[in-house]
Motif scaffolding. Structure first.
Motif, PDB file in Angstrom:
ATOM      1  N   ARG A  36     -24.274   6.483  -7.318  1.00  0.00           N
ATOM      2  CA  ARG A  36     -23.764   7.631  -8.078  1.00  0.00           C
ATOM      3  C   ARG A  36     -24.065   7.572  -9.567  1.00  0.00           C
ATOM      4  NH1 ARG A  36     -17.757   9.463  -6.560  1.00  0.00           N
ATOM      5  NH2 ARG A  36     -18.448  11.067  -8.023  1.00  0.00           N
ATOM      6  N   GLU A  37     -24.108   6.358 -10.121  1.00  0.00           N
ATOM      7  CA  GLU A  37     -24.245   6.192 -11.561  1.00  0.00           C
ATOM      8  C   GLU A  37     -25.433   5.281 -11.872  1.00  0.00           C
ATOM      9  OE1 GLU A  37     -22.244   7.616 -14.008  1.00  0.00           O
ATOM     10  OE2 GLU A  37     -21.357   8.770 -12.380  1.00  0.00           O
ATOM     11  N   ARG A  38     -25.923   5.384 -13.088  1.00  0.00           N
ATOM     12  CA  ARG A  38     -27.092   4.604 -13.506  1.00  0.00           C
ATOM     13  C   ARG A  38     -26.642   3.273 -14.104  1.00  0.00           C
ATOM     14  NH1 ARG A  38     -32.355   3.756 -12.487  1.00  0.00           N
ATOM     15  NH2 ARG A  38     -33.269   2.596 -14.213  1.00  0.00           N
ATOM     16  N   PHE A  39     -27.249   2.177 -13.643  1.00  0.00           N
ATOM     17  CA  PHE A  39     -26.913   0.852 -14.144  1.00  0.00           C
ATOM     18  C   PHE A  39     -28.177   0.057 -14.437  1.00  0.00           C
ATOM     19  CE2 PHE A  39     -23.241   2.143 -11.641  1.00  0.00           C
ATOM     20  CZ  PHE A  39     -22.231   1.922 -12.559  1.00  0.00           C
ATOM     21  N   SER A  40     -27.997  -1.009 -15.221  1.00  0.00           N
ATOM     22  CA  SER A  40     -29.119  -1.880 -15.549  1.00  0.00           C
ATOM     23  C   SER A  40     -29.398  -2.898 -14.451  1.00  0.00           C
ATOM     24  CB  SER A  40     -28.842  -2.613 -16.866  1.00  0.00           C
ATOM     25  OG  SER A  40     -28.737  -1.703 -17.933  1.00  0.00           O
ATOM     26  N   CYS A  41     -28.349  -3.348 -13.760  1.00  0.00           N
ATOM     27  CA  CYS A  41     -28.513  -4.333 -12.695  1.00  0.00           C
ATOM     28  C   CYS A  41     -27.171  -4.504 -12.004  1.00  0.00           C
ATOM     29  CB  CYS A  41     -29.002  -5.679 -13.240  1.00  0.00           C
ATOM     30  SG  CYS A  41     -27.839  -6.493 -14.359  1.00  0.00           S
ATOM     31  N   ALA A  42     -27.180  -5.282 -10.921  1.00  0.00           N
ATOM     32  CA  ALA A  42     -25.943  -5.582 -10.206  1.00  0.00           C
ATOM     33  C   ALA A  42     -26.007  -6.993  -9.647  1.00  0.00           C
ATOM     34  CB  ALA A  42     -25.710  -4.587  -9.076  1.00  0.00           C
ATOM     35  N   ALA A  43     -24.922  -7.743  -9.820  1.00  0.00           N
ATOM     36  CA  ALA A  43     -24.770  -9.068  -9.220  1.00  0.00           C
ATOM     37  C   ALA A  43     -23.716  -8.956  -8.125  1.00  0.00           C
ATOM     38  CB  ALA A  43     -24.340 -10.090 -10.273  1.00  0.00           C
ATOM     39  N   LEU A  44     -24.101  -9.269  -6.895  1.00  0.00           N
ATOM     40  CA  LEU A  44     -23.244  -9.071  -5.727  1.00  0.00           C
ATOM     41  C   LEU A  44     -23.095 -10.410  -5.013  1.00  0.00           C
ATOM     42  CD1 LEU A  44     -24.952  -5.770  -4.514  1.00  0.00           C
ATOM     43  CD2 LEU A  44     -22.988  -6.003  -6.060  1.00  0.00           C
ATOM     44  N   LEU A  45     -21.900 -10.964  -5.055  1.00  0.00           N
ATOM     45  CA  LEU A  45     -21.656 -12.324  -4.584  1.00  0.00           C
ATOM     46  C   LEU A  45     -20.947 -12.317  -3.239  1.00  0.00           C
ATOM     47  CD1 LEU A  45     -22.001 -12.525  -7.737  1.00  0.00           C
ATOM     48  CD2 LEU A  45     -20.503 -14.527  -7.623  1.00  0.00           C
ATOM     49  N   TYR A  46     -21.479 -13.131  -2.309  1.00  0.00           N
ATOM     50  CA  TYR A  46     -20.901 -13.365  -0.977  1.00  0.00           C
ATOM     51  C   TYR A  46     -20.135 -12.136  -0.482  1.00  0.00           C
ATOM     52  CZ  TYR A  46     -17.054 -15.060  -4.047  1.00  0.00           C
ATOM     53  OH  TYR A  46     -16.096 -15.204  -5.043  1.00  0.00           O
ATOM     54  N   GLY A  47     -20.871 -11.013  -0.349  1.00  0.00           N
ATOM     55  CA  GLY A  47     -20.204  -9.765  -0.027  1.00  0.00           C
ATOM     56  C   GLY A  47     -20.664  -9.103   1.255  1.00  0.00           C
ATOM     57  N   LEU A  53     -28.958   2.939   2.544  1.00  0.00           N
ATOM     58  CA  LEU A  53     -29.997   2.293   1.746  1.00  0.00           C
ATOM     59  C   LEU A  53     -30.824   3.300   0.953  1.00  0.00           C
ATOM     60  CD1 LEU A  53     -31.789  -0.606   3.648  1.00  0.00           C
ATOM     61  CD2 LEU A  53     -30.746  -0.666   1.391  1.00  0.00           C
ATOM     62  N   ASP A  54     -31.093   4.443   1.548  1.00  0.00           N
ATOM     63  CA  ASP A  54     -31.933   5.431   0.872  1.00  0.00           C
ATOM     64  C   ASP A  54     -31.235   6.063  -0.329  1.00  0.00           C
ATOM     65  OD1 ASP A  54     -34.012   4.977   2.613  1.00  0.00           O
ATOM     66  OD2 ASP A  54     -33.440   6.583   3.983  1.00  0.00           O
ATOM     67  N   ASP A  55     -29.924   5.860  -0.451  1.00  0.00           N
ATOM     68  CA  ASP A  55     -29.183   6.397  -1.598  1.00  0.00           C
ATOM     69  C   ASP A  55     -29.252   5.480  -2.812  1.00  0.00           C
ATOM     70  OD1 ASP A  55     -28.178   8.674  -0.135  1.00  0.00           O
ATOM     71  OD2 ASP A  55     -26.779   7.292   0.845  1.00  0.00           O
ATOM     72  N   LEU A  56     -29.708   4.258  -2.626  1.00  0.00           N
ATOM     73  CA  LEU A  56     -29.708   3.282  -3.710  1.00  0.00           C
ATOM     74  C   LEU A  56     -30.975   3.414  -4.554  1.00  0.00           C
ATOM     75  CD1 LEU A  56     -28.403   0.128  -1.801  1.00  0.00           C
ATOM     76  CD2 LEU A  56     -27.087   1.791  -3.128  1.00  0.00           C
ATOM     77  N   PRO A  57     -30.864   3.209  -5.865  1.00  0.00           N
ATOM     78  CA  PRO A  57     -32.045   3.313  -6.737  1.00  0.00           C
ATOM     79  C   PRO A  57     -33.032   2.201  -6.445  1.00  0.00           C
ATOM     80  CG  PRO A  57     -30.180   2.420  -7.950  1.00  0.00           C
ATOM     81  CD  PRO A  57     -29.647   2.854  -6.621  1.00  0.00           C
ATOM     82  N   ARG A  58     -34.310   2.496  -6.633  1.00  0.00           N
ATOM     83  CA  ARG A  58     -35.363   1.529  -6.326  1.00  0.00           C
ATOM     84  C   ARG A  58     -35.831   0.754  -7.544  1.00  0.00           C
ATOM     85  NH1 ARG A  58     -39.079   3.386  -1.286  1.00  0.00           N
ATOM     86  NH2 ARG A  58     -37.411   4.317  -0.030  1.00  0.00           N
ATOM     87  N   ASP A  59     -35.168   0.954  -8.685  1.00  0.00           N
ATOM     88  CA  ASP A  59     -35.612   0.269  -9.893  1.00  0.00           C
ATOM     89  C   ASP A  59     -34.473  -0.485 -10.578  1.00  0.00           C
ATOM     90  OD1 ASP A  59     -34.206   2.520 -10.622  1.00  0.00           O
ATOM     91  OD2 ASP A  59     -35.594   3.137 -12.211  1.00  0.00           O
ATOM     92  N   VAL A  60     -33.383  -0.724  -9.881  1.00  0.00           N
ATOM     93  CA  VAL A  60     -32.256  -1.473 -10.445  1.00  0.00           C
ATOM     94  C   VAL A  60     -32.225  -2.858  -9.797  1.00  0.00           C
ATOM     95  CG1 VAL A  60     -29.748  -1.591 -10.704  1.00  0.00           C
ATOM     96  CG2 VAL A  60     -30.925   0.611 -10.913  1.00  0.00           C
ATOM     97  N   PRO A  61     -32.455  -3.929 -10.564  1.00  0.00           N
ATOM     98  CA  PRO A  61     -32.465  -5.275  -9.987  1.00  0.00           C
ATOM     99  C   PRO A  61     -31.117  -5.649  -9.367  1.00  0.00           C
ATOM    100  CG  PRO A  61     -33.477  -5.265 -12.155  1.00  0.00           C
ATOM    101  CD  PRO A  61     -32.826  -3.932 -11.992  1.00  0.00           C
ATOM    102  N   LEU A  62     -31.182  -6.187  -8.164  1.00  0.00           N
ATOM    103  CA  LEU A  62     -29.989  -6.630  -7.450  1.00  0.00           C
ATOM    104  C   LEU A  62     -30.081  -8.132  -7.206  1.00  0.00           C
ATOM    105  CD1 LEU A  62     -29.791  -3.893  -4.633  1.00  0.00           C
ATOM    106  CD2 LEU A  62     -28.759  -3.834  -6.922  1.00  0.00           C
ATOM    107  N   LEU A  63     -29.023  -8.841  -7.572  1.00  0.00           N
ATOM    108  CA  LEU A  63     -28.913 -10.263  -7.247  1.00  0.00           C
ATOM    109  C   LEU A  63     -27.871 -10.407  -6.146  1.00  0.00           C
ATOM    110  CD1 LEU A  63     -29.549 -13.274  -7.837  1.00  0.00           C
ATOM    111  CD2 LEU A  63     -27.605 -13.238  -9.427  1.00  0.00           C
ATOM    112  N   LEU A  64     -28.298 -10.900  -4.995  1.00  0.00           N
ATOM    113  CA  LEU A  64     -27.382 -11.168  -3.892  1.00  0.00           C
ATOM    114  C   LEU A  64     -27.164 -12.671  -3.811  1.00  0.00           C
ATOM    115  CD1 LEU A  64     -28.884  -8.905  -1.062  1.00  0.00           C
ATOM    116  CD2 LEU A  64     -27.423  -8.255  -2.995  1.00  0.00           C
ATOM    117  N   VAL A  65     -25.930 -13.086  -3.912  1.00  0.00           N
ATOM    118  CA  VAL A  65     -25.620 -14.520  -3.835  1.00  0.00           C
ATOM    119  C   VAL A  65     -25.019 -14.797  -2.467  1.00  0.00           C
ATOM    120  CG1 VAL A  65     -24.461 -16.460  -4.899  1.00  0.00           C
ATOM    121  CG2 VAL A  65     -25.206 -14.539  -6.315  1.00  0.00           C
ATOM    122  N   ARG A  66     -25.706 -15.616  -1.712  1.00  0.00           N
ATOM    123  CA  ARG A  66     -25.305 -15.899  -0.326  1.00  0.00           C
ATOM    124  C   ARG A  66     -24.679 -17.279  -0.236  1.00  0.00           C
ATOM    125  NH1 ARG A  66     -28.246 -18.522   3.839  1.00  0.00           N
ATOM    126  NH2 ARG A  66     -27.232 -18.150   5.859  1.00  0.00           N
TER     127      ARG A  66
END
Length: 255
Positions: A140-151, A178-191
């Protein structure tokens, strides 16, 4: 004796984090006036980038069950102080419904000048059952990046792991794919490699494969020996390194 999860501190922090003070500010949502806490970097001379710590749970329910809203949990205070000590403003907030975070982000942008933050450099951080709300916010909103931990991530290809967990743990699952997510915002997934939370790890691994296939800029940080919530319960060199890598990702994308 039951564990008070609201009072468990992080197992690792960085110099200066304990000295970061908090400012309390109001914001308005469709559910009425609410508030947020701003943890400002020290010696700030220019508008600061921001990390918003996303909640996928309604605070009234959290308070009724555990006695305090998510923003006042020791772990959230610890993360917000730590990113501030790293040069990035941290924002935690109250909500009545998880969707109130949209109004919060828009408030940060609309009032960036008076708050001393940079509206063009806002990131989000989320963990565990809060991650689906963060993904909905990314759509929905524009962001620079996202860090997503054990989620928990998204239910893909007919799977119901996230929906099943949401019913059990009462977190929100916005209607986003998935198709709703921006393709140019870096995502860090911590597993967390030893996460035994039902259905969680499979949703994270499935999301990473599908997101990369669609060209999303996804980085997976595998903490192979870690349990769920390792930043609270696993005081080890590998956990300290993982926390430092999350901070490094945020600094790289925002600073």
């Amino acid at each position: 004796m039951t564990t008070d999860f609201t009072s468990i501190p992080l197992v690792h922090t960085i110099p200066g984090a304990a000295d970061i003070a908090v400012e309390r500010h109001p914001y308005a949502s469709e559910h009425g006036p609410l508030g947020f806490d701003l943890y400002r970097p020290p010696q700030q001379n220019t508008p600061a980038p921001v990390v918003v710590f996303v909640s996928g749970l309604p605070d009234p329910g959290v308070v009724a069950l555990l006695g305090k809203p998510l923003k006042d949990w020791a772990s959230y205070v610890g993360w917000a102080r730590m990113v501030a000590a790293a040069g990035i403003a941290g924002v935690t907030y109250l909500n009545r419904e998880p969707g109130d975070v949209v109004a919060l982000v828009r408030h940060l942008r609309d009032h960036a000048g008076e708050l001393g933050v940079d509206p063009a450099r806002i990131a989000i951080w989320a963990c565990s059952g809060n991650v689906p709300t963060a993904l909905g916010l990314l759509a929905r909103e524009r962001f620079s990046c996202a860090a997503l931990l054990y989620g928990y991530m998204l239910d893909l290809d007919g799977a119901t792991d996230v929906a099943d967990a949401a019913r059990q743990y009462h977190f929100a699952v916005p209607p986003v794919g998935l198709d709703d997510l921006p393709r140019d915002v870096p995502l860090l997934l911590v597993r967390a490699g030893r996460d035994v939370t039902p259905g969680l790890d499979v949703t994270l691994r499935r999301f990473a494969v599908a997101a990369r296939a669609r060209g999303l800029p996804v980085t997976v940080l595998d903490h192979l020996e870690a349990p769920h919530a390792f930043d609270l319960v696993d005081d080890s060199p590998a956990t300290r390194e993982a926390i430092e890598q999350v901070l490094a990702f945020l600094r790289r994308e925002l600073l």
